[in-house]
Design a protein around this motif. Structure first.
Motif, PDB file in Angstrom:
ATOM      1  N   ASN A 120       0.603  -1.077  -0.132  1.00 36.71           N
ATOM      2  CA  ASN A 120       0.134   0.296  -0.106  1.00 36.71           C
ATOM      3  C   ASN A 120       0.742   1.269   0.060  1.00 36.71           C
ATOM      4  O   ASN A 120       0.429   2.267   0.642  1.00 36.71           O
ATOM      5  N   LEU A 121       1.977   1.339  -0.496  1.00 36.95           N
ATOM      6  CA  LEU A 121       2.932   2.276  -0.814  1.00 36.95           C
ATOM      7  C   LEU A 121       2.460   3.152  -2.262  1.00 36.95           C
ATOM      8  O   LEU A 121       2.138   2.330  -3.258  1.00 36.95           O
ATOM      9  N   LEU A 122       2.671   4.282  -2.255  1.00 38.53           N
ATOM     10  CA  LEU A 122       2.446   5.019  -3.478  1.00 38.53           C
ATOM     11  C   LEU A 122       3.847   4.595  -4.461  1.00 38.53           C
ATOM     12  O   LEU A 122       4.868   4.890  -3.563  1.00 38.53           O
ATOM     13  N   VAL A 123       3.697   4.117  -5.419  1.00 43.69           N
ATOM     14  CA  VAL A 123       5.055   3.552  -6.144  1.00 43.69           C
ATOM     15  C   VAL A 123       5.196   3.841  -7.570  1.00 43.69           C
ATOM     16  O   VAL A 123       4.348   4.069  -8.114  1.00 43.69           O
ATOM     17  N   SER A 124       6.300   4.073  -7.736  1.00 50.50           N
ATOM     18  CA  SER A 124       6.951   4.858  -8.858  1.00 50.50           C
ATOM     19  C   SER A 124       6.482   3.524 -10.117  1.00 50.50           C
ATOM     20  O   SER A 124       6.853   2.428  -9.572  1.00 50.50           O
ATOM     21  N   LYS A 125       5.769   3.778 -11.309  1.00 46.66           N
ATOM     22  CA  LYS A 125       5.340   2.641 -12.010  1.00 46.66           C
ATOM     23  C   LYS A 125       6.501   2.270 -12.912  1.00 46.66           C
ATOM     24  O   LYS A 125       7.498   2.907 -13.417  1.00 46.66           O
ATOM     25  N   ALA A 126       6.539   0.773 -12.993  1.00 49.23           N
ATOM     26  CA  ALA A 126       7.471   0.210 -13.852  1.00 49.23           C
ATOM     27  C   ALA A 126       6.832   0.437 -15.373  1.00 49.23           C
ATOM     28  O   ALA A 126       5.501   0.179 -15.385  1.00 49.23           O
ATOM     29  N   ILE A 127       7.679   0.690 -16.275  1.00 46.30           N
ATOM     30  CA  ILE A 127       7.151   0.476 -17.725  1.00 46.30           C
ATOM     31  C   ILE A 127       7.950  -0.781 -18.218  1.00 46.30           C
ATOM     32  O   ILE A 127       8.872  -0.788 -18.357  1.00 46.30           O
ATOM     33  N   GLU A 128       6.758  -1.399 -18.955  1.00 43.81           N
ATOM     34  CA  GLU A 128       6.951  -2.823 -19.352  1.00 43.81           C
ATOM     35  C   GLU A 128       8.022  -2.898 -20.543  1.00 43.81           C
ATOM     36  O   GLU A 128       8.819  -3.640 -20.818  1.00 43.81           O
ATOM     37  N   SER A 129       7.629  -1.891 -21.588  1.00 42.39           N
ATOM     38  CA  SER A 129       8.288  -1.654 -22.914  1.00 42.39           C
ATOM     39  C   SER A 129       8.675  -0.273 -23.274  1.00 42.39           C
ATOM     40  O   SER A 129       8.072   0.688 -22.667  1.00 42.39           O
ATOM     41  N   LYS A 130       9.965  -0.323 -23.833  1.00 41.18           N
ATOM     42  CA  LYS A 130      10.181   0.901 -24.384  1.00 41.18           C
ATOM     43  C   LYS A 130       9.176   1.688 -25.363  1.00 41.18           C
ATOM     44  O   LYS A 130       9.291   2.982 -25.430  1.00 41.18           O
ATOM     45  N   ASN A 131       8.251   0.846 -25.795  1.00 43.62           N
ATOM     46  CA  ASN A 131       7.315   1.446 -26.636  1.00 43.62           C
ATOM     47  C   ASN A 131       6.126   2.191 -25.878  1.00 43.62           C
ATOM     48  O   ASN A 131       5.296   2.958 -26.304  1.00 43.62           O
ATOM     49  N   ASP A 132       6.273   1.862 -24.559  1.00 41.03           N
ATOM     50  CA  ASP A 132       5.427   2.618 -23.629  1.00 41.03           C
ATOM     51  C   ASP A 132       5.766   3.808 -22.699  1.00 41.03           C
ATOM     52  O   ASP A 132       5.310   4.443 -22.052  1.00 41.03           O
ATOM     53  N   ILE A 133       7.016   4.413 -23.246  1.00 43.73           N
ATOM     54  CA  ILE A 133       7.487   5.432 -22.914  1.00 43.73           C
ATOM     55  C   ILE A 133       6.923   6.796 -23.436  1.00 43.73           C
ATOM     56  O   ILE A 133       7.036   7.051 -24.579  1.00 43.73           O
ATOM     57  N   GLY A 147      23.659   2.919  -8.831  1.00 39.93           N
ATOM     58  CA  GLY A 147      23.011   4.262  -9.643  1.00 39.93           C
ATOM     59  C   GLY A 147      23.929   4.310 -10.709  1.00 39.93           C
ATOM     60  O   GLY A 147      23.528   5.208 -11.491  1.00 39.93           O
ATOM     61  N   ARG A 148      24.936   3.582 -10.825  1.00 40.54           N
ATOM     62  CA  ARG A 148      25.952   3.667 -12.308  1.00 40.54           C
ATOM     63  C   ARG A 148      25.231   3.546 -13.540  1.00 40.54           C
ATOM     64  O   ARG A 148      24.444   2.371 -13.593  1.00 40.54           O
ATOM     65  N   GLY A 149      25.429   4.135 -14.231  1.00 40.47           N
ATOM     66  CA  GLY A 149      24.786   3.936 -15.672  1.00 40.47           C
ATOM     67  C   GLY A 149      23.223   4.405 -15.831  1.00 40.47           C
ATOM     68  O   GLY A 149      22.950   4.208 -17.048  1.00 40.47           O
ATOM     69  N   TYR A 150      22.611   4.739 -14.941  1.00 37.19           N
ATOM     70  CA  TYR A 150      21.344   5.242 -14.771  1.00 37.19           C
ATOM     71  C   TYR A 150      21.092   6.293 -15.728  1.00 37.19           C
ATOM     72  O   TYR A 150      22.060   7.035 -15.804  1.00 37.19           O
ATOM     73  N   PHE A 151      20.112   6.322 -16.625  1.00 35.92           N
ATOM     74  CA  PHE A 151      19.845   7.552 -17.400  1.00 35.92           C
ATOM     75  C   PHE A 151      18.471   7.925 -17.331  1.00 35.92           C
ATOM     76  O   PHE A 151      17.460   7.054 -17.148  1.00 35.92           O
ATOM     77  N   THR A 152      18.133   9.190 -17.973  1.00 34.70           N
ATOM     78  CA  THR A 152      16.540   9.297 -18.109  1.00 34.70           C
ATOM     79  C   THR A 152      16.330   9.285 -19.728  1.00 34.70           C
ATOM     80  O   THR A 152      17.262   9.480 -20.365  1.00 34.70           O
ATOM     81  N   ALA A 153      15.305   8.830 -19.930  1.00 35.61           N
ATOM     82  CA  ALA A 153      14.445   9.057 -21.397  1.00 35.61           C
ATOM     83  C   ALA A 153      13.200   9.507 -21.285  1.00 35.61           C
ATOM     84  O   ALA A 153      12.571   9.517 -20.263  1.00 35.61           O
ATOM     85  N   TRP A 154      12.840   9.954 -22.669  1.00 31.06           N
ATOM     86  CA  TRP A 154      11.558  10.651 -22.667  1.00 31.06           C
ATOM     87  C   TRP A 154      10.758  10.247 -23.777  1.00 31.06           C
ATOM     88  O   TRP A 154       9.401  10.206 -23.837  1.00 31.06           O
ATOM     89  N   ASN A 155      11.342   9.397 -24.564  1.00 28.86           N
ATOM     90  CA  ASN A 155      10.702   8.479 -25.493  1.00 28.86           C
ATOM     91  C   ASN A 155      11.531   7.385 -25.910  1.00 28.86           C
ATOM     92  O   ASN A 155      12.541   7.188 -25.599  1.00 28.86           O
ATOM     93  N   ARG A 156      11.044   6.707 -26.959  1.00 28.42           N
ATOM     94  CA  ARG A 156      11.633   5.426 -27.365  1.00 28.42           C
ATOM     95  C   ARG A 156      13.080   5.660 -28.170  1.00 28.42           C
ATOM     96  O   ARG A 156      14.071   4.994 -27.715  1.00 28.42           O
ATOM     97  N   GLU A 157      13.084   6.863 -28.892  1.00 28.63           N
ATOM     98  CA  GLU A 157      14.353   7.023 -29.429  1.00 28.63           C
ATOM     99  C   GLU A 157      15.370   7.306 -28.349  1.00 28.63           C
ATOM    100  O   GLU A 157      16.641   7.009 -28.521  1.00 28.63           O
ATOM    101  N   SER A 158      15.182   8.158 -27.458  1.00 29.85           N
ATOM    102  CA  SER A 158      16.080   8.475 -26.276  1.00 29.85           C
ATOM    103  C   SER A 158      16.406   7.390 -25.850  1.00 29.85           C
ATOM    104  O   SER A 158      17.444   7.293 -25.349  1.00 29.85           O
TER     105      SER A 158
END
Ligand code: AMP
Length: 343
Positions: A120-133, A147-158
């Motif tokens: 029952n925590l508010l949880v940051s959603k997992a996104i199953e596929s890059k097509n769903d970004i 945290g090494r190598g983590y990055f942010t993305a805003w669409n499939r291409e990024s």
């Protein structure tokens, strides 16, 4: 009951753990890579050092024998999780503090997400596929890599562009090694808890935030350079910064910890015993959105070697997480309840 030693691998929060054990009058044993001896041999609260060429030797017969001879309880921390898979940890033939079965739920992203959502925590959603970004996401590597190598993305291409870079750097084999999660805007906070199955009580022991390179350095350069310089992001932890929460957030913090412990009792018996951490972001409305948990001591507790603003409310003496663990061992040993606090 025979005396117990506290044992840890030489890294992560070993100094805090063994100092805390000594403060409680217990013997201490460090399993240490030879190249790190020069650091650890400086500290007198370390009674005994078992030197190894590399960390995986903790599984060797010789090392296990030493742990058994010294009647040690091994305290799992981030380095153990990062360097060993769940099968190996579960097979270590030495009592492990807490519930070793829940470490698998920390290491496996799917199980991890399930435990957080069921709690029952508010949880940051997992996104199953890059097509769903379809909005800002954070893309993570598996395991406790800090945290090494983590990055942010805003669409499939990024996403694809940066995944190729990680592959070239040999940080991943392919996109299947990446986990995509909704990015939560706000301020990160790491809540350190301890749950005792002896008293059935939960204690908030401290709060921290991480100091991460290079993401925490981005604000030090002007926006123009941020936009033009094609900067690679990373969330590599280099240290921790203390946080005191506003008091009105504390009630919910305890509720979240309790709910997590209750759920874990059903999903991973005997549940979340000992130290753990809920990791998330306070959003603009003051809601805590959880993005991870650690089912063992976290390195952010190293801040509070002399106690924290929260442990000071409960204990008359300086109570680090390491010392709290040792105290639990002492109490359990006196009450003949070691089986309840180890696995
Ligand atoms: P982790 O290794 O998952 O604890 O994450 C490392 C860092 O990434 C955290 O300290 C946060 O700064 C950031 N982070 C992780 N997940 C999220 C998220 N879902 N939203 C925003 N920031 C995050």
């Amino acid at each position: 009951m025979a005396n117990r030693s506290i044992a840890a691998l030489g890294s992560h929060c070993a100094l805090q753990l063994l100092k805390g054990a000594k403060d409680e009058g217990l013997s201490t044993l460090l399993v240490c890579e030879k190249e790190r001896l020069n650091l650890y041999k400086r500290f007198r609260f370390i009674d005994d050092i078992f030197a190894v060429d590399n960390i995986s030797e903790i599984l060797s017969d010789k090392c296990i024998e030493r742990l058994q001879e010294t009647n040690s309880i091994l305290i799992p921390h981030g380095t153990l999780i990062a360097y060993m898979d769940s099968d190996q940890i579960e097979q270590i033939n030495v009592p492990i503090f807490g519930n070793k079965w829940i470490l698998r739920w920390e290491a496996d992203r799917k199980l991890k997400q399930k435990l957080m959502e069921r709690s029952n925590l508010l949880v940051s959603k997992a996104i199953e596929s890059k097509n769903d970004i379809h909005g800002l996401c954070i893309v993570k590597l598996h395991g406790a890599a800090g945290g090494r190598g983590y990055f942010t993305a805003w669409n499939r291409e990024s996403f694809e562009r940066q995944a190729i870079r990680l592959k070239e750097q040999k940080l991943i084999k392919g996109e299947q090694d990446l986990f995509i999660q909704e990015y939560v805007l706000g301020v990160p906070a790491f809540l350190h808890f301890f749950y005792s199955p002896i008293t059935n009580e939960i204690e908030l022991m401290g709060v921290d935030r991480r100091y991460e390179s290079n993401v925490d350095g981005l604000g030090r350069i002007p926006a123009r350079e941020q936009l033009c310089a094609d900067i690679e992001m990373s969330y590599n932890v280099v240290g921790n910064i203390p946080i005191v929460l506003r008091e009105s957030l504390l009630l919910r913090a305890y509720q979240m910890g309790e709910s997590f412990v209750d759920t874990s009792k059903n999903l991973v018996p005997p549940g979340m015993n000992g130290p753990f951490c809920l990791e998330g972001v306070y959003d603009k409305d003051g809601n805590f959105v959880t993005f991870e948990f650690s089912a063992r001591i976290v390195a952010g507790t190293n801040l509070y070697l002399s106690g924290s603003p929260y442990s000071d409310l409960v204990y008359p003496e300086p109570m680090s997480m390491g010392r709290r663990i040792a105290r639990e061992v002492k109490i359990a040993n006196e009450k003949n309840m070691i089986d309840k606090i180890t696995s």
